[in-house]
Design an enzyme around this catalytic site. Structure first.
Site, PDB file in Angstrom:
ATOM      1  N   GLU A 120       8.462 -70.620  23.600  1.00 43.87           N
ATOM      2  CA  GLU A 120       8.572 -69.170  23.370  1.00 43.87           C
ATOM      3  C   GLU A 120       7.284 -68.495  23.787  1.00 43.87           C
ATOM      4  O   GLU A 120       6.261 -69.161  23.990  1.00 43.87           O
ATOM      5  CB  GLU A 120       8.847 -68.894  21.881  1.00 43.87           C
ATOM      6  CG  GLU A 120      10.256 -69.258  21.472  1.00 43.87           C
ATOM      7  CD  GLU A 120      10.563 -68.935  20.011  1.00 43.87           C
ATOM      8  OE1 GLU A 120       9.620 -68.847  19.210  1.00 43.87           O
ATOM      9  OE2 GLU A 120      11.745 -68.771  19.697  1.00 43.87           O
ATOM     10  N   HIS A 243       9.741 -55.379  16.355  1.00 41.66           N
ATOM     11  CA  HIS A 243      10.498 -55.929  17.479  1.00 41.66           C
ATOM     12  C   HIS A 243      10.890 -54.749  18.366  1.00 41.66           C
ATOM     13  O   HIS A 243      11.333 -53.713  17.851  1.00 41.66           O
ATOM     14  CB  HIS A 243      11.743 -56.647  16.961  1.00 41.66           C
ATOM     15  CG  HIS A 243      12.403 -57.501  17.999  1.00 41.66           C
ATOM     16  ND1 HIS A 243      13.131 -56.971  19.031  1.00 41.66           N
ATOM     17  CD2 HIS A 243      12.417 -58.844  18.176  1.00 41.66           C
ATOM     18  CE1 HIS A 243      13.572 -57.963  19.790  1.00 41.66           C
ATOM     19  NE2 HIS A 243      13.151 -59.105  19.292  1.00 41.66           N
ATOM     20  N   ARG A 293       5.581 -58.162  23.365  1.00 33.99           N
ATOM     21  CA  ARG A 293       6.359 -57.408  22.381  1.00 33.99           C
ATOM     22  C   ARG A 293       5.685 -56.130  21.885  1.00 33.99           C
ATOM     23  O   ARG A 293       6.290 -55.066  21.846  1.00 33.99           O
ATOM     24  CB  ARG A 293       6.501 -58.311  21.164  1.00 33.99           C
ATOM     25  CG  ARG A 293       7.890 -58.541  20.742  1.00 33.99           C
ATOM     26  CD  ARG A 293       7.854 -59.405  19.516  1.00 33.99           C
ATOM     27  NE  ARG A 293       8.900 -60.390  19.636  1.00 33.99           N
ATOM     28  CZ  ARG A 293       9.317 -61.162  18.642  1.00 33.99           C
ATOM     29  NH1 ARG A 293       8.740 -61.088  17.463  1.00 33.99           N
ATOM     30  NH2 ARG A 293      10.278 -62.007  18.819  1.00 33.99           N
ATOM     31  N   HIS A 354       9.822 -55.923  11.832  1.00 33.04           N
ATOM     32  CA  HIS A 354      10.390 -57.267  11.974  1.00 33.04           C
ATOM     33  C   HIS A 354       9.726 -58.292  11.053  1.00 33.04           C
ATOM     34  O   HIS A 354      10.397 -59.141  10.481  1.00 33.04           O
ATOM     35  CB  HIS A 354      10.215 -57.687  13.429  1.00 33.04           C
ATOM     36  CG  HIS A 354      10.879 -58.968  13.792  1.00 33.04           C
ATOM     37  ND1 HIS A 354      12.215 -59.201  13.547  1.00 33.04           N
ATOM     38  CD2 HIS A 354      10.399 -60.087  14.386  1.00 33.04           C
ATOM     39  CE1 HIS A 354      12.524 -60.415  13.982  1.00 33.04           C
ATOM     40  NE2 HIS A 354      11.440 -60.979  14.478  1.00 33.04           N
ATOM     41  N   ARG A 389       1.630 -62.166  14.502  1.00 36.22           N
ATOM     42  CA  ARG A 389       2.217 -63.498  14.287  1.00 36.22           C
ATOM     43  C   ARG A 389       2.655 -64.127  15.596  1.00 36.22           C
ATOM     44  O   ARG A 389       3.294 -63.487  16.436  1.00 36.22           O
ATOM     45  CB  ARG A 389       3.433 -63.357  13.380  1.00 36.22           C
ATOM     46  CG  ARG A 389       4.245 -64.618  13.226  1.00 36.22           C
ATOM     47  CD  ARG A 389       5.526 -64.335  12.475  1.00 36.22           C
ATOM     48  NE  ARG A 389       6.445 -63.549  13.262  1.00 36.22           N
ATOM     49  CZ  ARG A 389       7.713 -63.903  13.512  1.00 36.22           C
ATOM     50  NH1 ARG A 389       8.196 -65.032  13.035  1.00 36.22           N
ATOM     51  NH2 ARG A 389       8.499 -63.126  14.221  1.00 36.22           N
TER      52      ARG A 389
HETATM   53  C1  LIG Z   1      16.224 -61.398  12.743  1.00 36.48           C
HETATM   54  C2  LIG Z   1      15.075 -62.325  12.440  1.00 36.48           C
HETATM   55  C3  LIG Z   1      14.792 -63.391  13.282  1.00 36.48           C
HETATM   56  C4  LIG Z   1      13.709 -64.260  12.992  1.00 36.48           C
HETATM   57  N1  LIG Z   1      13.483 -65.355  13.800  1.00 36.48           N
HETATM   58  C5  LIG Z   1      12.510 -66.243  13.463  1.00 36.48           C
HETATM   59  C6  LIG Z   1      12.322 -67.447  14.193  1.00 36.48           C
HETATM   60  O1  LIG Z   1      13.060 -67.739  15.149  1.00 36.48           O
HETATM   61  N2  LIG Z   1      11.317 -68.290  13.797  1.00 36.48           N
HETATM   62  C7  LIG Z   1      10.490 -68.017  12.740  1.00 36.48           C
HETATM   63  O2  LIG Z   1       9.598 -68.822  12.431  1.00 36.48           O
HETATM   64  N3  LIG Z   1      10.658 -66.893  12.026  1.00 36.48           N
HETATM   65  C8  LIG Z   1      11.647 -66.013  12.343  1.00 36.48           C
HETATM   66  N4  LIG Z   1      11.827 -64.881  11.589  1.00 36.48           N
HETATM   67  C9  LIG Z   1      10.998 -64.714  10.378  1.00 36.48           C
HETATM   68  C10 LIG Z   1      11.502 -65.680   9.287  1.00 36.48           C
HETATM   69  O3  LIG Z   1      12.904 -65.721   9.314  1.00 36.48           O
HETATM   70  C11 LIG Z   1      11.051 -65.241   7.901  1.00 36.48           C
HETATM   71  O4  LIG Z   1       9.690 -64.960   7.898  1.00 36.48           O
HETATM   72  C12 LIG Z   1      11.311 -66.356   6.862  1.00 36.48           C
HETATM   73  O5  LIG Z   1      12.651 -66.771   6.934  1.00 36.48           O
HETATM   74  C13 LIG Z   1      10.979 -65.871   5.472  1.00 36.48           C
HETATM   75  O6  LIG Z   1      11.431 -66.813   4.537  1.00 36.48           O
HETATM   76  P1  LIG Z   1      11.195 -66.560   2.990  1.00 36.48           P
HETATM   77  O7  LIG Z   1      11.727 -67.725   2.272  1.00 36.48           O
HETATM   78  O8  LIG Z   1       9.775 -66.162   2.794  1.00 36.48           O
HETATM   79  O9  LIG Z   1      12.076 -65.240   2.675  1.00 36.48           O
HETATM   80  P2  LIG Z   1      13.639 -64.955   2.851  1.00 36.48           P
HETATM   81  O10 LIG Z   1      14.313 -65.964   3.673  1.00 36.48           O
HETATM   82  O11 LIG Z   1      13.744 -63.540   3.274  1.00 36.48           O
HETATM   83  O12 LIG Z   1      14.209 -65.103   1.366  1.00 36.48           O
HETATM   84  C14 LIG Z   1      13.880 -64.178   0.355  1.00 36.48           C
HETATM   85  C15 LIG Z   1      14.678 -64.502  -0.890  1.00 36.48           C
HETATM   86  O13 LIG Z   1      14.133 -63.784  -1.982  1.00 36.48           O
HETATM   87  C16 LIG Z   1      15.181 -63.185  -2.734  1.00 36.48           C
HETATM   88  N5  LIG Z   1      14.590 -62.056  -3.452  1.00 36.48           N
HETATM   89  C17 LIG Z   1      13.860 -61.025  -2.973  1.00 36.48           C
HETATM   90  N6  LIG Z   1      13.430 -60.246  -3.978  1.00 36.48           N
HETATM   91  C18 LIG Z   1      13.894 -60.799  -5.125  1.00 36.48           C
HETATM   92  C19 LIG Z   1      13.792 -60.465  -6.496  1.00 36.48           C
HETATM   93  N7  LIG Z   1      13.102 -59.397  -6.926  1.00 36.48           N
HETATM   94  N8  LIG Z   1      14.422 -61.253  -7.415  1.00 36.48           N
HETATM   95  C20 LIG Z   1      15.147 -62.327  -7.022  1.00 36.48           C
HETATM   96  N9  LIG Z   1      15.273 -62.687  -5.719  1.00 36.48           N
HETATM   97  C21 LIG Z   1      14.645 -61.940  -4.801  1.00 36.48           C
HETATM   98  C22 LIG Z   1      16.209 -62.842  -1.688  1.00 36.48           C
HETATM   99  O14 LIG Z   1      17.470 -62.600  -2.291  1.00 36.48           O
HETATM  100  C23 LIG Z   1      16.158 -64.105  -0.834  1.00 36.48           C
HETATM  101  O15 LIG Z   1      16.910 -65.126  -1.446  1.00 36.48           O
HETATM  102  C24 LIG Z   1      12.892 -64.010  11.874  1.00 36.48           C
HETATM  103  C25 LIG Z   1      13.170 -62.933  11.032  1.00 36.48           C
HETATM  104  C26 LIG Z   1      14.257 -62.093  11.306  1.00 36.48           C
HETATM  105  C27 LIG Z   1      14.525 -60.951  10.380  1.00 36.48           C
END
Ligand SMILES: Cc1cc2nc3c(=O)[nH]c(=O)nc-3n(C[C@H](O)[C@H](O)[C@H](O)COP(=O)(O)OP(=O)(O)OC[C@H]3O[C@@H](n4cnc5c(N)ncnc54)[C@H](O)[C@@H]3O)c2cc1C
Length: 551
Positions: A120, A243, A293, A354, A389
């Site tokens: 990438e 993005h 980007r 993003h 990032r």
């Molecule tokens: C469209 C898109 C494409 C992406 N592509 C990539 C990629 O290819 N590679 C990469 O490395 N990163 C990518 N990213 C970034 C990456 O997906 C995220 O940074 C990562 O998944 C975050 O994971 P997380 O566990 O921190 O949060 P999340 O996966 O967002 O999970 C958050 C959780 O917290 C819960 N939550 C939130 N607030 C509360 C609350 N107050 N009480 C209870 N539950 C709560 C939600 O319900 C959810 O279950 C992408 C992001 C997007 C949006």
């Protein structure tokens, strides 16, 4: 009044069921009981939306030094080298763990660990493990299945953490620590007191603070706001990655149009113009649509503001109908559903928030400033991403820190656990002003988009701050006087995060990485992360008058 808590060992409470939360849960549950909260259906969150993949430094032509170098290049001088090295060094183990869990990564018998690695932007070599173009979902599905089957993990769906319970709630300021969380059981409309051996904030990012975002509805910065209110430091909040091309459509505010479409020759054009006159990227960068980007996002933002446009076009019609249908089937189908035939007409696009590079300041065990409180994943700030990032580093950070965080929690001895005060809503009314909450949501997101977006000025930031403070006093008033619901709690968190973003942006008197200021267009020779420290407050109630931001 404090009530008696049972004497059974308290579970570790993990707020969030994305990659970060589930990784911590599966590791901690080997030793301790775990409760995972998810405020919406567990399938929702950024993890399941990740398309590209996850970094793995797996040997061959790759090296730790090369990945650290690429991360630093992207991070524009603000990457913490020790963190970047630590995460790169643990990446192979992270991928092995995911493979061991059964994640169906795309295979290549000749590749390291039998995996097909892709490349990438910003990466010197092929080092991205992926499951076709839906990596996040493949990972999330597998981990979720394991969590559901684990006897030591209780998954509570539609439970929303409101605030962490700290020494302040006990009126004990001498040795601050975290004792649990208040959480809203959304279906029963009750706020429960959850005592915890440790609390892990894994709530994802803060994209919903902007009108246009690629993020899911869960991304309202809850963990960042909760940690800040609990007295933890927050860092680098000004660095929001945008993005360049998100579909502009009233019913589709979060659908990304992949960069591959520009890669294959898609052209950015201005509505109302035709031919070469409509193309604008040449005025911004010699690489045209293939510029990085942040440059493309800035160019689109500039043209939209200059011409007073709601969006620009991304035109791929010249690539041919058969080619587009074959290579971009998802985009073709999704746009068609909204009445846009990408083989015959340009796609309306806007840049969209993003990824949040900043968050709760933690060490490499995910420890925040408050003993017993951890932050992991997009909620945390370890210094890995610096001012921008590098693609596919975020999923990796979730797995590496998820594991070290779990190890640290498991190594702690049991702390004394006093009785905790219950949530008190005896003095509040039922909210009858839902429409005002919805209006404040819209106002906040629009003002952040217009004043704190991709290109910033000091005057716009100051205007934003003024309006945010007005909104805050209204929201604090609602919070103090009405029964809470998810919309109100999310709005309260968004306004905290909005203020943190603006304050950080005002402190950065230079342009660097994702922060661009017209008033300070150059980078300073020496630069540091922006770390906000909250002034100490005394008191604190389970629910009551404003617990607003100060200091
Ligand atoms: C469209 C898109 C494409 C992406 N592509 C990539 C990629 O290819 N590679 C990469 O490395 N990163 C990518 N990213 C970034 C990456 O997906 C995220 O940074 C990562 O998944 C975050 O994971 P997380 O566990 O921190 O949060 P999340 O996966 O967002 O999970 C958050 C959780 O917290 C819960 N939550 C939130 N607030 C509360 C609350 N107050 N009480 C209870 N539950 C709560 C939600 O319900 C959810 O279950 C992408 C992001 C997007 C949006």
């Amino acid at each position: 009044m404090p009530n008696a808590q049972d004497r059974a060992p308290h579970p570790v409470v993990i707020v969030g069921a994305g990659l970060a939360g589930l990784t911590v849960a599966l590791h901690v549950a080997e030793r301790l009981p775990v409760v995972v909260l998810a405020k919406r259906p567990v399938e929702e969150g950024a993890t399941a939306w990740a398309q590209g993949g996850i970094v793995g430094v797996l040997g061959g032509d790759d090296s730790i030094a090369s990945h650290v170098h690429d991360t630093q290049e992207a991070g524009a001088g603000l990457v913490d080298e020790h963190t970047a090295r630590f995460i790169a060094e643990h990446s192979a183990r992270a991928i092995e763990w995911l493979v061991g869990c059964g994640v169906p990564f795309s295979a290549d018998p000749q590749g390291p660990l039998g995996l097909h690695l892709t490349r990438e932007g910003g990466h010197a070599v092929r080092r991205i493990a992926h499951a076709a173009d839906a990596t996040g979902k493949a990972i999330h599905d597998v981990l979720l299945e394991r969590v559901r089957a684990h006897p030591n993990i209780a998954l509570r769906e539609r439970w929303m953490a409101v605030d962490v319970i700290t020494s302040r709630h006990l009126k004990r300021d001498e040795s601050p620590r975290c004792y649990g969380v208040y959480a809203l059981d959304i279906d029963r409309q009750r706020v429960e007191t959850l005592p915890a051996a440790a609390v892990v904030l894994a709530t994802g990012g803060v994209g919903k603070v902007y009108r246009y975002t690629s993020n899911p509805d869960t991304a309202t910065g809850d963990g960042i706001a909760m940690a800040w209110r609990a007295g933890c430091r927050v860092g680098n909040m000004e660095f929001i990655q945008f993005h360049p091309t998100c579909l502009y459509h009233p019913q589709e505010r979060s659908f990304l149009i992949t960069e591959a479409l520009r890669g294959e020759g898609g052209r950015l054009t201005l509505p109302g113009m035709t031919g070469d006159a409509a193309r604008f990227m040449a005025a911004h960068d010699a690489r045209l649509e293939l510029a990085p980007r942040d440059i493309v996002a800035r160019a689109i933002d500039f043209e939209m503001k200059k011409h007073g446009l709601d969006h620009v076009w991304l035109d791929a019609t010249h690539l041919g109908a058969d080619y587009l249908r074959e290579h971009f089937p998802t985009i073709h189908a999704r746009c068609l559903k909204r009445g846009i035939d990408i083989t015959a007409q340009p796609i309306p696009v806007v840049p969209a928030a993003h990824y949040s590079c900043g968050g709760v300041v933690t060490d490499l065990d995910g420890r925040s400033d408050l003993p017993g409180l951890y932050a992991v994943g997009e909620t945390g700030f370890t210094g890995l991403h610096g001012a921008n990032r590098l693609a596919s580093n975020s999923l990796l950070e979730c797995v590496v820190l998820g594991r070290t965080c779990a190890a640290h929690i498991g190594s702690r001895t049991g702390d004394e656990h006093p009785a905790l005060p219950d949530w008190d809503e005896s003095q509040v009314e039922n909210a009858d002003e839902q429409v005002v909450i919805a209006h404040n949501w819209d106002e906040l997101r629009l003002l952040m988009w217009n004043y704190v977006g991709i290109v910033r000025t000091t005057r716009r930031l100051e205007r934003a701050m003024h309006r945010i403070r007005l909104l805050r006093s209204e929201i604090d008033d609602y919070y103090a006087n009405f029964r809470v619901n998810r919309d109100l709690l999310e709005l309260r968190n968004l306004v905290d995060c909005a203020e943190l973003i603006v304050r950080s942006a005002l402190l950065r008197r230079e342009s660097r990485g994702l922060h661009f200021s017209r008033d300070f267009p150059n980078a300073l020779p020496v630069s540091f992360p922006t770390v906000l420290v909250r002034a100490a407050r005394s008191g604190g109630r389970a629910k009551g008058k404003s617990l607003g931001l100060s200091g």
